[in-house]
Design an enzyme around this catalytic site. Structure first.
Site, PDB file in Angstrom:
ATOM      1  N   SER A  50       0.659  -1.156   0.020  1.00 54.98           N
ATOM      2  CA  SER A  50       0.059  -0.181  -0.117  1.00 54.98           C
ATOM      3  C   SER A  50       0.795   1.190   0.140  1.00 54.98           C
ATOM      4  O   SER A  50       1.891   1.387   0.634  1.00 54.98           O
ATOM      5  CB  SER A  50      -0.777  -0.065   1.140  1.00 54.98           C
ATOM      6  N   TYR A  78      -2.181  -0.179  10.015  1.00 54.01           N
ATOM      7  CA  TYR A  78      -2.065  -0.812   8.580  1.00 54.01           C
ATOM      8  C   TYR A  78      -0.991  -0.332   7.862  1.00 54.01           C
ATOM      9  O   TYR A  78      -0.355  -1.236   7.222  1.00 54.01           O
ATOM     10  CB  TYR A  78      -3.427  -0.435   8.007  1.00 54.01           C
TER      11      TYR A  78
END
Length: 249
Positions: A144, A158
Protein backbone atom coordinates in the site's frame (compact mmCIF):
# COMPACT_ATOMS: atom_id res chain seq x y z
CA UNK A 1 0.64 -25.13 -24.28
CA UNK A 2 0.28 -25.60 -20.53
CA UNK A 3 -1.36 -22.70 -18.75
CA UNK A 4 0.49 -21.21 -15.76
CA UNK A 5 -1.14 -21.64 -12.36
CA UNK A 6 -1.69 -18.71 -10.00
CA UNK A 7 -2.89 -18.57 -6.41
CA UNK A 8 -4.46 -15.28 -5.29
CA UNK A 9 -5.20 -14.83 -1.62
CA UNK A 10 -8.24 -12.81 -0.61
CA UNK A 11 -9.60 -13.11 -4.13
CA UNK A 12 -13.35 -12.99 -3.55
CA UNK A 13 -13.57 -9.20 -3.82
CA UNK A 14 -11.78 -5.99 -4.72
CA UNK A 15 -8.24 -6.10 -6.08
CA UNK A 16 -8.00 -9.88 -5.64
CA UNK A 17 -11.12 -10.55 -7.70
CA UNK A 18 -10.05 -8.08 -10.39
CA UNK A 19 -6.66 -9.78 -10.58
CA UNK A 20 -8.27 -13.20 -10.90
CA UNK A 21 -10.44 -12.03 -13.78
CA UNK A 22 -7.50 -10.45 -15.59
CA UNK A 23 -5.19 -13.43 -15.13
CA UNK A 24 -7.87 -15.80 -16.41
CA UNK A 25 -8.22 -13.59 -19.48
CA UNK A 26 -4.44 -13.74 -19.96
CA UNK A 27 -4.19 -17.51 -19.87
CA UNK A 28 -3.73 -18.52 -16.23
CA UNK A 29 -5.45 -21.28 -14.31
CA UNK A 30 -6.51 -20.02 -10.90
CA UNK A 31 -6.80 -20.87 -7.24
CA UNK A 32 -9.19 -18.29 -5.80
CA UNK A 33 -8.64 -18.15 -2.05
CA UNK A 34 -11.31 -16.77 0.26
CA UNK A 35 -11.95 -16.78 4.00
CA UNK A 36 -15.71 -16.25 4.47
CA UNK A 37 -17.57 -15.34 1.28
CA UNK A 38 -17.92 -18.60 -0.63
CA UNK A 39 -20.63 -17.16 -2.88
CA UNK A 40 -18.47 -14.26 -4.06
CA UNK A 41 -15.48 -16.55 -4.62
CA UNK A 42 -17.73 -18.87 -6.61
CA UNK A 43 -18.74 -16.02 -8.90
CA UNK A 44 -15.08 -15.19 -9.55
CA UNK A 45 -14.46 -18.84 -10.39
CA UNK A 46 -17.43 -18.95 -12.80
CA UNK A 47 -16.15 -15.88 -14.66
CA UNK A 48 -12.67 -17.38 -14.89
CA UNK A 49 -14.05 -20.67 -16.19
CA UNK A 50 -16.10 -18.80 -18.79
CA UNK A 51 -12.77 -17.43 -20.09
CA UNK A 52 -11.39 -20.95 -20.50
CA UNK A 53 -9.46 -21.21 -17.24
CA UNK A 54 -9.40 -24.09 -14.84
CA UNK A 55 -10.37 -22.37 -11.60
CA UNK A 56 -11.19 -23.48 -8.07
CA UNK A 57 -12.35 -21.62 -4.96
CA UNK A 58 -10.32 -22.65 -1.93
CA UNK A 59 -11.30 -21.62 1.59
CA UNK A 60 -8.51 -20.86 4.08
CA UNK A 61 -7.68 -18.29 6.71
CA UNK A 62 -4.17 -17.45 5.52
CA UNK A 63 -3.23 -15.91 8.87
CA UNK A 64 -3.21 -19.45 10.31
CA UNK A 65 -0.20 -21.63 9.47
CA UNK A 66 -2.04 -24.95 9.34
CA UNK A 67 -4.63 -23.52 6.96
CA UNK A 68 -1.92 -22.11 4.68
CA UNK A 69 -0.28 -25.55 4.50
CA UNK A 70 -3.64 -27.10 3.63
CA UNK A 71 -4.36 -24.42 1.03
CA UNK A 72 -1.15 -25.09 -0.86
CA UNK A 73 -1.71 -28.84 -0.73
CA UNK A 74 -5.16 -28.24 -2.22
CA UNK A 75 -3.60 -26.21 -5.05
CA UNK A 76 -1.12 -29.04 -5.65
CA UNK A 77 -3.83 -31.68 -5.87
CA UNK A 78 -6.49 -29.74 -7.75
CA UNK A 79 -4.44 -27.69 -10.20
CA UNK A 80 -0.78 -28.74 -10.13
CA UNK A 81 2.57 -26.98 -9.81
CA UNK A 82 2.23 -23.34 -8.82
CA UNK A 83 3.84 -20.68 -11.04
CA UNK A 84 2.55 -17.47 -9.45
CA UNK A 85 1.45 -16.22 -6.05
CA UNK A 86 -0.35 -12.95 -5.33
CA UNK A 87 -0.31 -12.11 -1.61
CA UNK A 88 -3.39 -9.93 -1.63
CA UNK A 89 -5.28 -10.87 1.57
CA UNK A 90 -5.42 -7.93 3.94
CA UNK A 91 -7.64 -5.93 6.25
CA UNK A 92 -8.12 -2.51 7.75
CA UNK A 93 -9.89 -1.90 11.02
CA UNK A 94 -11.90 1.13 12.14
CA UNK A 95 -9.98 4.37 11.87
CA UNK A 96 -8.11 5.36 15.01
CA UNK A 97 -5.03 7.10 16.37
CA UNK A 98 -2.00 5.30 17.80
CA UNK A 99 -2.88 6.48 21.31
CA UNK A 100 -6.00 4.29 21.22
CA UNK A 101 -4.56 1.16 19.59
CA UNK A 102 -4.82 -2.12 21.51
CA UNK A 103 -2.64 -5.22 21.50
CA UNK A 104 -5.59 -7.26 20.26
CA UNK A 105 -6.00 -4.98 17.25
CA UNK A 106 -2.29 -5.22 16.44
CA UNK A 107 -2.33 -9.01 16.68
CA UNK A 108 -5.20 -9.27 14.20
CA UNK A 109 -3.67 -6.70 11.84
CA UNK A 110 -0.23 -8.24 11.67
CA UNK A 111 -1.40 -11.85 11.55
CA UNK A 112 -3.66 -11.06 8.62
CA UNK A 113 -1.50 -8.62 6.67
CA UNK A 114 2.04 -9.77 7.48
CA UNK A 115 2.11 -13.33 8.79
CA UNK A 116 -0.06 -14.48 5.90
CA UNK A 117 2.35 -13.10 3.31
CA UNK A 118 5.33 -14.75 5.01
CA UNK A 119 3.58 -18.11 5.33
CA UNK A 120 2.24 -18.14 1.78
CA UNK A 121 5.59 -17.01 0.38
CA UNK A 122 7.30 -19.81 2.29
CA UNK A 123 5.04 -22.44 0.79
CA UNK A 124 5.41 -20.95 -2.70
CA UNK A 125 9.21 -20.91 -2.49
CA UNK A 126 9.24 -24.54 -1.36
CA UNK A 127 7.44 -25.40 -4.61
CA UNK A 128 9.05 -22.94 -7.04
CA UNK A 129 12.74 -22.92 -6.08
CA UNK A 130 15.06 -24.60 -8.57
CA UNK A 131 17.16 -26.19 -5.82
CA UNK A 132 14.00 -27.86 -4.52
CA UNK A 133 13.03 -29.28 -7.91
CA UNK A 134 10.81 -26.38 -8.93
CA UNK A 135 10.67 -24.47 -12.19
CA UNK A 136 10.84 -20.95 -10.76
CA UNK A 137 7.95 -18.50 -10.62
CA UNK A 138 6.85 -15.07 -9.51
CA UNK A 139 5.41 -13.60 -6.32
CA UNK A 140 3.64 -10.24 -6.15
CA UNK A 141 2.81 -8.70 -2.79
CA UNK A 142 -0.05 -6.22 -2.61
CA UNK A 143 1.33 -3.56 -0.29
CA UNK A 144 0.00 0.00 0.00
CA UNK A 145 1.06 3.60 -0.52
CA UNK A 146 0.30 3.87 3.20
CA UNK A 147 3.64 2.17 3.81
CA UNK A 148 5.26 5.38 2.52
CA UNK A 149 2.69 7.88 3.79
CA UNK A 150 2.05 6.56 7.31
CA UNK A 151 -1.76 6.99 7.29
CA UNK A 152 -1.76 9.32 10.34
CA UNK A 153 -4.94 9.65 12.41
CA UNK A 154 -6.50 6.71 10.60
CA UNK A 155 -4.46 3.57 9.92
CA UNK A 156 -0.89 3.78 11.27
CA UNK A 157 -1.04 0.09 12.21
CA UNK A 158 -2.15 -0.80 8.67
CA UNK A 159 0.63 1.35 7.22
CA UNK A 160 3.16 -0.40 9.45
CA UNK A 161 1.90 -3.81 8.35
CA UNK A 162 2.35 -2.84 4.72
CA UNK A 163 5.84 -1.49 5.43
CA UNK A 164 6.63 -4.95 6.79
CA UNK A 165 5.37 -6.42 3.52
CA UNK A 166 7.73 -4.09 1.65
CA UNK A 167 10.64 -5.41 3.72
CA UNK A 168 9.54 -8.97 2.95
CA UNK A 169 9.45 -8.12 -0.74
CA UNK A 170 13.00 -6.79 -0.79
CA UNK A 171 14.52 -9.40 1.49
CA UNK A 172 12.87 -12.41 -0.11
CA UNK A 173 13.69 -11.19 -3.61
CA UNK A 174 17.39 -11.28 -2.69
CA UNK A 175 17.13 -14.70 -1.06
CA UNK A 176 15.57 -16.39 -4.07
CA UNK A 177 17.02 -14.45 -7.02
CA UNK A 178 19.21 -17.43 -7.97
CA UNK A 179 16.27 -19.83 -7.68
CA UNK A 180 14.27 -18.57 -10.66
CA UNK A 181 11.81 -16.73 -8.43
CA UNK A 182 11.04 -13.03 -8.82
CA UNK A 183 9.44 -11.12 -5.93
CA UNK A 184 7.91 -7.68 -6.42
CA UNK A 185 5.17 -5.52 -4.93
CA UNK A 186 2.42 -3.17 -6.00
CA UNK A 187 1.56 -0.30 -3.66
CA UNK A 188 -2.02 0.83 -4.37
CA UNK A 189 -3.19 4.22 -3.20
CA UNK A 190 -6.83 5.17 -2.76
CA UNK A 191 -8.70 2.51 -4.71
CA UNK A 192 -12.46 2.20 -5.12
CA UNK A 193 -13.14 -1.04 -3.20
CA UNK A 194 -15.32 -1.92 -0.24
CA UNK A 195 -12.31 -2.15 2.10
CA UNK A 196 -13.02 1.48 3.06
CA UNK A 197 -16.36 0.46 4.54
CA UNK A 198 -14.46 -1.94 6.80
CA UNK A 199 -12.60 1.07 8.16
CA UNK A 200 -15.85 2.89 8.88
CA UNK A 201 -15.85 5.36 5.98
CA UNK A 202 -17.30 4.02 2.71
CA UNK A 203 -16.85 7.43 1.05
CA UNK A 204 -13.19 7.85 1.99
CA UNK A 205 -11.93 7.86 -1.61
CA UNK A 206 -14.25 10.71 -2.58
CA UNK A 207 -13.19 12.70 0.50
CA UNK A 208 -9.50 12.20 -0.22
CA UNK A 209 -9.63 12.65 -4.01
CA UNK A 210 -8.66 16.36 -3.93
CA UNK A 211 -5.35 15.38 -2.28
CA UNK A 212 -4.47 13.03 -5.15
CA UNK A 213 -2.53 14.64 -8.01
CA UNK A 214 -4.76 12.87 -10.55
CA UNK A 215 -7.83 14.09 -8.60
CA UNK A 216 -9.50 10.68 -8.48
CA UNK A 217 -9.35 7.28 -6.87
CA UNK A 218 -8.12 4.28 -8.79
CA UNK A 219 -9.96 1.13 -9.82
CA UNK A 220 -9.21 -2.43 -8.79
CA UNK A 221 -8.63 -3.25 -12.46
CA UNK A 222 -5.90 -0.61 -12.70
CA UNK A 223 -4.05 -2.26 -9.82
CA UNK A 224 -4.63 -5.71 -11.31
CA UNK A 225 -2.91 -4.69 -14.55
CA UNK A 226 0.24 -3.81 -12.61
CA UNK A 227 0.13 -7.14 -10.76
CA UNK A 228 -0.37 -9.07 -13.99
CA UNK A 229 2.56 -7.30 -15.64
CA UNK A 230 4.90 -8.09 -12.74
CA UNK A 231 3.90 -11.75 -12.97
CA UNK A 232 4.47 -11.84 -16.72
CA UNK A 233 7.57 -12.62 -18.76
CA UNK A 234 7.60 -8.95 -19.79
CA UNK A 235 8.94 -8.27 -16.28
CA UNK A 236 11.50 -11.09 -16.43
CA UNK A 237 14.44 -8.90 -15.30
CA UNK A 238 12.55 -7.16 -12.51
CA UNK A 239 12.74 -8.31 -8.91
CA UNK A 240 12.76 -6.57 -5.54
CA UNK A 241 10.90 -3.66 -7.12
CA UNK A 242 7.77 -1.66 -6.37
CA UNK A 243 5.07 -0.16 -8.55
CA UNK A 244 3.17 2.71 -6.91
CA UNK A 245 -0.37 2.67 -8.26
CA UNK A 246 -1.42 5.76 -6.37
CA UNK A 247 -2.32 8.48 -8.86
CA UNK A 248 0.89 10.38 -8.15
CA UNK A 249 0.38 10.53 -4.38
Amino acid sequence: MKRPIALITGASRGIGAATARLLAQRGYDLAVNYQHNAEAAGEVVKLAQAMGARAVALQADVSVESEVVRLFKDVDSQLGNLNALVNNAGIVQPQTRVEWITEERLDVMFRTNVNSAFLCSREAVLRMAIDKGGQGGAIVNVSSAAARLGAPNEYVDYAASKAAMDALTKGLSLEVATQGIRVNAVRPGLIETDIHASGGEPGRVARMAPAIPMQRGGSAHEVATAIAWLLSDEASYITGSFIDAAGGR
